[in-house]
Design a protein around this motif. Structure first.
Motif, PDB file in Angstrom:
ATOM      1  N   UNK A 196       0.772  -1.234   0.000  1.00 57.94           N
ATOM      2  CA  UNK A 196       0.000   0.000   0.000  1.00 57.94           C
ATOM      3  C   UNK A 196       0.798   1.276   0.000  1.00 57.94           C
ATOM      4  N   UNK A 197       2.120   1.187  -0.109  1.00 56.85           N
ATOM      5  CA  UNK A 197       2.923   2.410  -0.179  1.00 56.85           C
ATOM      6  C   UNK A 197       2.511   3.214  -1.406  1.00 56.85           C
ATOM      7  N   UNK A 198       2.481   4.528  -1.263  1.00 56.19           N
ATOM      8  CA  UNK A 198       2.082   5.404  -2.368  1.00 56.19           C
ATOM      9  C   UNK A 198       3.244   5.722  -3.300  1.00 56.19           C
ATOM     10  N   UNK A 199       4.463   5.442  -2.861  1.00 56.28           N
ATOM     11  CA  UNK A 199       5.630   5.705  -3.680  1.00 56.28           C
ATOM     12  C   UNK A 199       6.849   5.053  -3.064  1.00 56.28           C
ATOM     13  N   UNK A 200       7.912   4.984  -3.857  1.00 53.70           N
ATOM     14  CA  UNK A 200       9.183   4.421  -3.412  1.00 53.70           C
ATOM     15  C   UNK A 200      10.234   5.520  -3.455  1.00 53.70           C
ATOM     16  N   UNK A 201      11.005   5.614  -2.376  1.00 62.07           N
ATOM     17  CA  UNK A 201      12.093   6.578  -2.291  1.00 62.07           C
ATOM     18  C   UNK A 201      13.422   5.835  -2.210  1.00 62.07           C
ATOM     19  N   UNK A 202      14.426   6.344  -2.916  1.00 67.01           N
ATOM     20  CA  UNK A 202      15.772   5.770  -2.864  1.00 67.01           C
ATOM     21  C   UNK A 202      16.790   6.888  -3.049  1.00 67.01           C
ATOM     22  N   UNK A 203      17.839   6.852  -2.247  1.00 69.61           N
ATOM     23  CA  UNK A 203      18.881   7.880  -2.266  1.00 69.61           C
ATOM     24  C   UNK A 203      20.146   7.297  -2.887  1.00 69.61           C
ATOM     25  N   UNK A 204      20.482   7.757  -4.069  1.00 71.55           N
ATOM     26  CA  UNK A 204      21.738   7.347  -4.705  1.00 71.55           C
ATOM     27  C   UNK A 204      22.840   8.274  -4.206  1.00 71.55           C
ATOM     28  N   UNK A 205      23.565   7.815  -3.207  1.00 72.01           N
ATOM     29  CA  UNK A 205      24.629   8.631  -2.625  1.00 72.01           C
ATOM     30  C   UNK A 205      25.877   8.617  -3.507  1.00 72.01           C
ATOM     31  N   UNK A 206      26.683   9.667  -3.342  1.00 74.55           N
ATOM     32  CA  UNK A 206      27.916   9.759  -4.127  1.00 74.55           C
ATOM     33  C   UNK A 206      28.850   8.588  -3.853  1.00 74.55           C
ATOM     34  N   UNK A 207      28.873   8.105  -2.605  1.00 79.53           N
ATOM     35  CA  UNK A 207      29.773   7.003  -2.280  1.00 79.53           C
ATOM     36  C   UNK A 207      29.131   5.624  -2.476  1.00 79.53           C
ATOM     37  N   UNK A 208      27.864   5.611  -2.934  1.00 78.63           N
ATOM     38  CA  UNK A 208      27.139   4.357  -3.223  1.00 78.63           C
ATOM     39  C   UNK A 208      27.148   3.426  -2.019  1.00 78.63           C
ATOM     40  N   UNK A 209      26.959   3.978  -0.838  1.00 79.65           N
ATOM     41  CA  UNK A 209      27.046   3.142   0.362  1.00 79.65           C
ATOM     42  C   UNK A 209      25.871   2.180   0.503  1.00 79.65           C
ATOM     43  N   UNK A 210      24.764   2.462  -0.145  1.00 85.55           N
ATOM     44  CA  UNK A 210      23.653   1.505  -0.114  1.00 85.55           C
ATOM     45  C   UNK A 210      23.082   1.318  -1.528  1.00 85.55           C
ATOM     46  N   UNK A 211      22.223   2.190  -1.989  1.00 90.05           N
ATOM     47  CA  UNK A 211      21.654   2.069  -3.330  1.00 90.05           C
ATOM     48  C   UNK A 211      22.755   2.255  -4.380  1.00 90.05           C
ATOM     49  N   UNK A 212      22.727   1.416  -5.416  1.00 91.39           N
ATOM     50  CA  UNK A 212      23.710   1.492  -6.488  1.00 91.39           C
ATOM     51  C   UNK A 212      23.049   2.003  -7.765  1.00 91.39           C
ATOM     52  N   UNK A 213      23.862   2.298  -8.763  1.00 94.62           N
ATOM     53  CA  UNK A 213      23.339   2.729 -10.052  1.00 94.62           C
ATOM     54  C   UNK A 213      22.440   1.660 -10.660  1.00 94.62           C
ATOM     55  N   UNK A 214      22.850   0.412 -10.529  1.00 91.92           N
ATOM     56  CA  UNK A 214      22.031  -0.679 -11.067  1.00 91.92           C
ATOM     57  C   UNK A 214      20.693  -0.761 -10.344  1.00 91.92           C
ATOM     58  N   UNK A 215      20.709  -0.543  -9.033  1.00 89.81           N
ATOM     59  CA  UNK A 215      19.451  -0.512  -8.269  1.00 89.81           C
ATOM     60  C   UNK A 215      18.518   0.565  -8.815  1.00 89.81           C
ATOM     61  N   UNK A 216      19.058   1.755  -9.053  1.00 85.96           N
ATOM     62  CA  UNK A 216      18.230   2.859  -9.531  1.00 85.96           C
ATOM     63  C   UNK A 216      17.643   2.542 -10.895  1.00 85.96           C
ATOM     64  N   UNK A 217      18.414   1.904 -11.742  1.00 90.04           N
ATOM     65  CA  UNK A 217      17.910   1.514 -13.060  1.00 90.04           C
ATOM     66  C   UNK A 217      16.718   0.567 -12.902  1.00 90.04           C
ATOM     67  N   UNK A 218      16.880  -0.426 -12.055  1.00 84.95           N
ATOM     68  CA  UNK A 218      15.819  -1.422 -11.888  1.00 84.95           C
ATOM     69  C   UNK A 218      14.600  -0.824 -11.193  1.00 84.95           C
ATOM     70  N   UNK A 219      14.843   0.043 -10.211  1.00 83.32           N
ATOM     71  CA  UNK A 219      13.721   0.696  -9.531  1.00 83.32           C
ATOM     72  C   UNK A 219      12.948   1.605 -10.481  1.00 83.32           C
ATOM     73  N   UNK A 220      13.674   2.288 -11.355  1.00 78.34           N
ATOM     74  CA  UNK A 220      13.017   3.147 -12.345  1.00 78.34           C
ATOM     75  C   UNK A 220      12.091   2.328 -13.237  1.00 78.34           C
ATOM     76  N   UNK A 221      12.597   1.179 -13.710  1.00 80.07           N
ATOM     77  CA  UNK A 221      11.787   0.320 -14.572  1.00 80.07           C
ATOM     78  C   UNK A 221      10.569  -0.224 -13.821  1.00 80.07           C
ATOM     79  N   UNK A 222      10.802  -0.659 -12.569  1.00 79.12           N
ATOM     80  CA  UNK A 222       9.705  -1.217 -11.772  1.00 79.12           C
ATOM     81  C   UNK A 222       8.608  -0.186 -11.545  1.00 79.12           C
ATOM     82  N   UNK A 223       8.995   1.001 -11.090  1.00 81.83           N
ATOM     83  CA  UNK A 223       7.997   2.017 -10.764  1.00 81.83           C
ATOM     84  C   UNK A 223       7.263   2.496 -12.015  1.00 81.83           C
ATOM     85  N   UNK A 224       7.973   2.545 -13.111  1.00 82.74           N
ATOM     86  CA  UNK A 224       7.325   2.920 -14.374  1.00 82.74           C
ATOM     87  C   UNK A 224       6.314   1.839 -14.785  1.00 82.74           C
ATOM     88  N   UNK A 225       6.709   0.579 -14.652  1.00 79.46           N
ATOM     89  CA  UNK A 225       5.810  -0.519 -15.018  1.00 79.46           C
ATOM     90  C   UNK A 225       4.597  -0.582 -14.096  1.00 79.46           C
TER      91      UNK A 225
END
Length: 255
Positions: free
Chosen positions: A43-72
């Motif tokens: 039931x979440x209304x949206x997904x938030x993710x922070x792509x930090x400069x040091x990539x300490x958690x979310x990675x570029x690949x994560x953001x790509x996949x999250x973008x595709x998921x949320x768009x779909x």
């Protein structure tokens, strides 16, 4: 798409710290994409993710996949990013529904305060314009201060997200008087930002125990909560943790 529950207050779930757990061990598990899928189903209304400069958690690949998921799934993705050329360029390419500019320091454990829009106005304006031109709904993560609200109004940002960390920390330290003062500032900030034509969001440090006064601020349209929900998921499961937060927010709003 701007989904909204019956309370008129959206919940954005930040899945950064699922990636933190994954990266602590290496490999692919737990997968933040799976967390995002479950959050949407819960039931979440949206997904938030922070792509930090040091990539300490979310990675570029994560953001790509999250973008595709949320768009779909037709669910808003809120990308948090530092005001740097690298991050703005990534957001321009991914075109998330929302781009929230946050302050970022390499040494910090988590975001420690609001963005100084007033002090960095000339540097931020062209970055905000680029994100807006890319189709992103630009949000600025700021303190509830008149000077920062005024500076935000003089950009193309559509949203302010007020930093609630100091309020949460005051309650953690059992300093109710201090928490009440900060809450009053957050309430006044909501009124001023709304009057200025900015959509009002709140986030950072919110929990089952402290979220009610924030959820009751009439101008609030969205809360972004991550670390606490992911932590509670260890004990409750992710879906029950999200649904409990949604229930608390709904009841607070309708009370």
């Amino acid at each position: 798409m701007m989904r909204r529950g019956g309370s008129g207050l959206r919940l954005g779930v930040n899945i950064d710290h699922v990636a933190t757990l994954r990266n602590a061990r290496g490999g692919h598990h737990p997968d933040p994409l799976d967390a995002a899928k479950q959050a949407i189903t819960a039931g979440a209304d949206g997904i938030t993710a922070h792509l930090r400069e040091d990539r300490r958690h979310i990675t570029d690949a994560d953001m790509e996949r999250l973008s595709d998921l949320c768009r779909d799934r037709n669910v808003p993705l809120n990308m948090e990013l530092a005001a740097t050329e690298e991050m703005v360029a990534i957001a321009e390419r991914l075109k998330p529904h929302a781009a929230c500019i946050v302050p970022e320091r390499r040494a910090e454990r988590t975001t420690e305060g609001g963005l100084d829009v007033a002090g960095q106005h000339n540097r931020l304006v062209p970055m905000i314009a680029r994100l807006a031109d890319a189709g992103c709904r630009v949000s600025l993560f700021i303190e509830a201060q008149d000077i920062q609200i005024d500076a935000t109004q003089r950009t193309r940002a559509e949203v302010v997200e007020f930093h609630t960390g100091a309020y949460a920390h005051a309650l953690d330290e059992n300093d109710q008087d201090k928490a009440d003062v900060i809450l009053a500032q957050l309430q006044t900030g909501g009124q001023l930002a709304d009057a200025a034509g900015l959509e009002v969001h709140y986030g950072h440090g919110l929990t089952f125990e402290n979220v009610v006064p924030i959820a009751r601020i009439p101008q609030a349209r969205e809360l972004n909560i991550g670390h606490f929900i992911i932590g509670e998921a260890v004990f409750l499961g992710l879906t029950p943790a999200i649904r409990r937060m949604i229930s608390i927010i709904r009841d607070a709003r309708l009370a």
